[in-house]
Design a protein around this motif. Structure first.
Motif, short mmCIF file in Angstrom:
data_model
loop_
_atom_site.label_atom_id
_atom_site.label_comp_id
_atom_site.label_asym_id
_atom_site.label_seq_id
_atom_site.Cartn_x
_atom_site.Cartn_y
_atom_site.Cartn_z
N ALA A 26 0.84 -1.21 0.00
CA ALA A 26 0.00 0.00 0.00
C ALA A 26 0.87 1.26 0.00
CB ALA A 26 -0.93 -0.01 1.21
N VAL A 27 1.89 1.26 0.85
CA VAL A 27 2.78 2.44 0.94
C VAL A 27 3.46 2.68 -0.41
CG1 VAL A 27 4.92 3.30 1.97
CG2 VAL A 27 3.14 2.30 3.42
N LEU A 28 3.94 1.61 -1.03
CA LEU A 28 4.65 1.77 -2.30
C LEU A 28 3.71 2.15 -3.45
CD1 LEU A 28 7.30 -1.10 -2.21
CD2 LEU A 28 7.49 1.26 -1.42
N PHE A 29 2.55 1.53 -3.48
CA PHE A 29 1.56 1.91 -4.51
C PHE A 29 1.21 3.39 -4.37
CE2 PHE A 29 0.03 -2.54 -5.55
CZ PHE A 29 0.11 -2.39 -6.93
N ALA A 30 1.02 3.82 -3.12
CA ALA A 30 0.56 5.20 -2.87
C ALA A 30 1.61 6.23 -3.29
CB ALA A 30 0.20 5.38 -1.40
N ARG A 31 2.85 5.81 -3.48
CA ARG A 31 3.87 6.75 -3.97
C ARG A 31 3.72 6.99 -5.47
NH1 ARG A 31 9.03 4.17 -0.74
NH2 ARG A 31 8.44 4.98 1.32
N LYS A 32 2.99 6.08 -6.12
CA LYS A 32 2.90 6.15 -7.57
C LYS A 32 1.51 6.52 -8.08
CE LYS A 32 6.51 2.74 -8.42
NZ LYS A 32 6.91 2.33 -7.07
N ARG A 33 0.48 6.12 -7.33
CA ARG A 33 -0.88 6.40 -7.78
C ARG A 33 -1.79 6.61 -6.57
NH1 ARG A 33 -1.98 0.62 -10.63
NH2 ARG A 33 -4.17 1.21 -10.71
N LYS A 34 -2.98 7.12 -6.82
CA LYS A 34 -3.91 7.34 -5.71
C LYS A 34 -4.59 6.02 -5.35
CE LYS A 34 -5.31 10.63 -3.95
NZ LYS A 34 -5.90 11.73 -3.21
N ILE A 35 -4.49 5.63 -4.10
CA ILE A 35 -5.12 4.38 -3.68
C ILE A 35 -5.97 4.59 -2.43
CG2 ILE A 35 -3.05 3.14 -4.53
CD1 ILE A 35 -2.81 2.21 -1.48
N VAL A 36 -6.79 3.59 -2.16
CA VAL A 36 -7.52 3.52 -0.88
C VAL A 36 -7.29 2.11 -0.34
CG1 VAL A 36 -9.83 3.43 0.16
CG2 VAL A 36 -9.27 5.26 -1.43
N GLY A 37 -7.03 2.01 0.96
CA GLY A 37 -6.86 0.70 1.59
C GLY A 37 -8.18 0.26 2.22
N ALA A 38 -8.39 -1.06 2.33
CA ALA A 38 -9.60 -1.57 2.98
C ALA A 38 -9.21 -2.73 3.89
CB ALA A 38 -10.62 -2.03 1.94
N ASP A 39 -9.54 -2.61 5.17
CA ASP A 39 -9.28 -3.71 6.09
C ASP A 39 -10.50 -4.64 6.06
OD1 ASP A 39 -8.63 -5.47 8.06
OD2 ASP A 39 -7.88 -3.93 9.45
N CYS A 40 -10.36 -5.73 5.33
CA CYS A 40 -11.50 -6.65 5.16
C CYS A 40 -11.49 -7.79 6.16
CB CYS A 40 -11.52 -7.17 3.73
SG CYS A 40 -12.00 -5.89 2.57
N ASP A 41 -10.77 -7.64 7.26
CA ASP A 41 -10.84 -8.61 8.34
C ASP A 41 -11.62 -7.97 9.49
OD1 ASP A 41 -10.55 -10.51 10.24
OD2 ASP A 41 -8.37 -10.63 10.18
N ALA A 42 -12.95 -8.05 9.39
CA ALA A 42 -13.79 -7.39 10.39
C ALA A 42 -13.77 -8.14 11.72
CB ALA A 42 -15.22 -7.26 9.87
N ASP A 43 -13.32 -9.39 11.70
CA ASP A 43 -13.18 -10.20 12.91
C ASP A 43 -12.07 -9.68 13.80
OD1 ASP A 43 -14.90 -12.13 11.90
OD2 ASP A 43 -13.69 -13.73 12.80
N ALA A 44 -10.94 -9.44 13.16
CA ALA A 44 -9.72 -9.07 13.87
C ALA A 44 -8.94 -8.10 12.98
CB ALA A 44 -8.89 -10.33 14.16
N PRO A 45 -9.44 -6.85 12.91
CA PRO A 45 -8.83 -5.90 11.98
C PRO A 45 -7.45 -5.42 12.43
CG PRO A 45 -10.59 -4.85 13.23
CD PRO A 45 -10.59 -6.29 13.63
N ASN A 46 -6.46 -5.61 11.55
CA ASN A 46 -5.09 -5.27 11.90
C ASN A 46 -4.43 -4.33 10.91
OD1 ASN A 46 -4.99 -6.88 14.16
ND2 ASN A 46 -4.23 -8.66 13.06
N PHE A 47 -5.09 -4.10 9.77
CA PHE A 47 -4.46 -3.31 8.71
C PHE A 47 -4.11 -1.92 9.25
CE2 PHE A 47 -4.99 -2.29 3.86
CZ PHE A 47 -3.61 -2.36 3.71
N GLY A 48 -5.06 -1.28 9.94
CA GLY A 48 -4.83 0.04 10.52
C GLY A 48 -3.66 0.02 11.51
N LEU A 49 -3.61 -1.02 12.36
CA LEU A 49 -2.54 -1.11 13.36
C LEU A 49 -1.17 -1.14 12.70
CD1 LEU A 49 -3.86 -3.76 15.92
CD2 LEU A 49 -3.50 -1.33 16.34
N SER A 50 -1.09 -1.72 11.50
CA SER A 50 0.21 -1.80 10.84
C SER A 50 0.70 -0.41 10.42
CB SER A 50 0.16 -2.75 9.64
OG SER A 50 -0.61 -2.18 8.60
N PHE A 51 -0.20 0.58 10.41
CA PHE A 51 0.20 1.97 10.13
C PHE A 51 0.17 2.81 11.42
CE2 PHE A 51 -2.11 0.56 6.23
CZ PHE A 51 -1.00 0.50 5.40
#
Lengths: 299, 285
Positions: A26-51
């Motif tokens: 996500a970080v590398l893609f975002a340097r090149k193009r506009k992106i949006v991230g989605a944490d699709c683990d609603a049970d145990a969401p960790n994507f946000g924590l990684s940032f």
């Protein structure tokens, strides 16, 4: 009409490095193009924590209602037991003392069979809050949609679908052309909800018997939806023999190998510091850049 | 009657199966143990222990089948289906989408003409096996593409109920997370051990697991795996907050994961300590 691409990261087995791969890509893609991230683990969401983003950092939590539950009006119930017979999910038990059914809301799927079968109109389905969704801006130049299933609630897949819809709307508003989703472990309903509508799938595996077996299962699930995919072998240097076995399997089935990542304590340290590895240790960037290029060639 | 114990956890890859298999082997030294792999998405215990699985039975769920002779195309079935598994275009026969169907039978109940018959679709398989004397195994595996998994866990539990009186301990190894198949696996367990790791992700997902156990009113304790990689304090905070205890620390080393990649189960002091914890309760009784 905007042309948004949907990239989904999954693995089958938990802990193979989905979130690590997702956050660095996500970080590398975002340097090149506009992106949006989605944490699709609603049970145990960790994507946000990684940032480094915690629950309170999201400002727009919104309750969602994707499910219904059966509720009994005891005054109308005649004790005929028809509801008990019809429930296929074990959610209804019989209370002999009062000769009335008891509903276990945690097992109730909200299918409505009991409501339909009840001759006295004693059962009604009511909407319940079963989760919440929210968005946030990361420090790395893109926004993130996330969600959380309420504890003990059902409907994980449906909450994931809402998170994806939110991410899609955000992408439209922000002019982004890529939604990158980090999925849950397994092959069940939240994972199927993550897969549906994707343009390309990245499966992360590791050279262990479990990692390989679960990879085959999750790829079988992806095939079901006829979506193109590729594989990353994480911690490939833990067992070269097994890595070779996975590579042979990929070659034989003409599945693209997107890249291999080494076992490196830097990945663990990055998770602990809640910063993507390519930020903490820029020397790791090249490895992810190569993977990114291969993904770009595929979507 | 075997005591039902769950090994669960919020985050994937924290070591649920590693620890469940290891403690099953340790307990089986002096007890009759049934290991139940309830991670029906991705069952791995047989791979870790090298157990050859035997198929016990297929698991089916009901799905509707339209009897076109009786169907009057009223559309009631499509109306009541909350899973969008029945689509009906006005004036046409309804179309059933088996992938979406969860087998609730609502359409059959609602049809005013008795035009919907019961068909079935395969949703999974129950397996059993045995590692050695005193250590038997049960598991189930979901057919790929099936979303609704609680009936699969329920079918597995039914098979377990049939034999569990022959064992001292029945260990349920669950999927990660907090959704329906974890809940179905946990229901009926007397106590649970939540496996986590000392990272912010382990802390966050570990807390969700504890909250779920709290809600299910199952007594729980924590097993700290990969001890030493992060900050133990964050898990100690959970220990205090939920008035529980970390019963054992399983250390983290490259050699453990290298062994894991070769399919060698872990052993050692930390696992012995867990086994002692499980058996101690018995003595007190």
């Amino acid at each position: 009409m905007s042309d948004i691409k949907y990239l989904t990261i999954l693995s089958g087995k938990g802990g193979t490095g989905k979130t690590t791969v997702s956050s660095n890509l996500a970080v590398l893609f975002a340097r090149k193009r506009k992106i949006v991230g989605a944490d699709c683990d609603a049970d145990a969401p960790n994507f946000g924590l990684s940032f480094g983003i915690k629950e309170n950092d999201f400002s727009d939590w919104q309750e969602v209602q994707t499910n219904e539950k059966a509720v009994l009006d005891e005054s109308k119930c005649a004790g005929c037991k028809k509801c008990l017979e019809v429930c296929n999910f074990g959610a209804i038990s019989w209370n002999e003392k009062i000769n009335k059914p008891e509903f276990n809301s945690m097992l109730c799927e909200g299918c409505g069979a009991c409501e339909l079968v009840c001759p006295n109109g004693a059962i009604k389905l009511v909407k319940i809050n079963n989760g919440k969704i929210a968005s946030v801006k990361t420090d790395y130049g893109f926004s993130l949609a996330s969600g959380q299933l309420n504890i003990g609630a059902t409907g994980s897949g449906k909450v994931v679908t809402l998170i994806k819809e939110k991410a899609s709307k955000m992408a439209q508003n922000e002019g982004a052309n890529l939604v990158l989703s980090d999925s849950a472990a397994g092959v069940g309903c939240p994972v199927i909800a993550s897969i549906q509508g994707s343009d390309f799938i990245v499966a992360v595996t590791e050279p262990t018997p479990s990692g390989f077996s679960d990879l085959e299962r999750v790829l079988g699930t992806v095939e079901h939806f006829r979506i193109p995919y590729g594989v990353i072998i994480n911690r490939y240097d833990l067992n070269f023999q097994f890595t070779k076995k996975i590579e042979d399997f990929l070659k034989k089935n003409k599945i693209p190998l997107l890249g291999k990542l080494p076992y490196d304590k830097k990945f663990i340290k990055s998770l602990i510091n809640m910063k993507p590895a390519v930020i903490e240790y820029p020397e790791l960037t090249e490895k992810f850049e190569k993977i990114l290029k291969k993904i770009k060639d595929n979507i | 009657m075997g005591k039902r114990i769950a090994i669960t956890g919020g985050k994937g890859g924290t070591g649920k199966s590693t620890i469940a298999t290891a403690v099953a082997v340790e307990l089986a030294e002096n007890n009759r143990v049934l290991l139940v792999d309830a991670d029906v998405d991705c069952p791995n215990d047989h791979l870790i222990l090298g157990i050859k699985r035997n198929k016990v039975k297929d698991i089916f769920q009901p799905i509707p089948k339209i009897n076109k002779k009786k169907c009057k195309k009223c559309g009631r079935c499509a109306e009541v289906c909350r899973e969008s598994a029945i689509v009906q275009v006005k004036g046409e026969f309804p179309v059933i989408i088996p992938d979406q169907c969860i087998g609730c039978s609502a359409c059959m109940i609602a049809c005013p003409f008795g035009a919907i018959e019961k068909d079935k679709k395969k949703i999974g398989i129950v397996y059993n096996g045995s590692l050695k004397k005193n250590l038997d195994y049960f598991s189930a595996e979901t057919e790929l593409g099936v979303e609704e998994e609680s009936p699969i866990i329920n079918a597995l539990k039914k098979e377990v109920e049939r034999v569990e009186k022959e064992y001292d301990y029945v260990l349920f190894d669950t999927s990660p997370g907090t959704h329906c198949n974890v809940i179905s696996a946990l229901q009926g367990c007397e106590e649970a051990y939540s496996v986590t790791e000392p990272t912010p992700l382990g802390e966050h997902d570990g807390e969700l697991s504890l909250k779920l156990l709290d809600k299910l009113k199952i007594s729980f304790k924590i097993i700290l795996n990969k001890s030493g990689i992060g900050d133990r304090k964050i898990i100690e905070n959970l220990e205090k907050k939920y008035k529980t205890e970390i019963i054992t620390d399983v250390p983290y080393s490259k050699s453990i994961i290298e062994n894991y990649s070769k399919g060698i189960p872990i052993e050692g002091r930390s696992i012995k300590k867990f086994a002692e914890e499980l058996t101690r309760g018995e003595v007190e009784k």
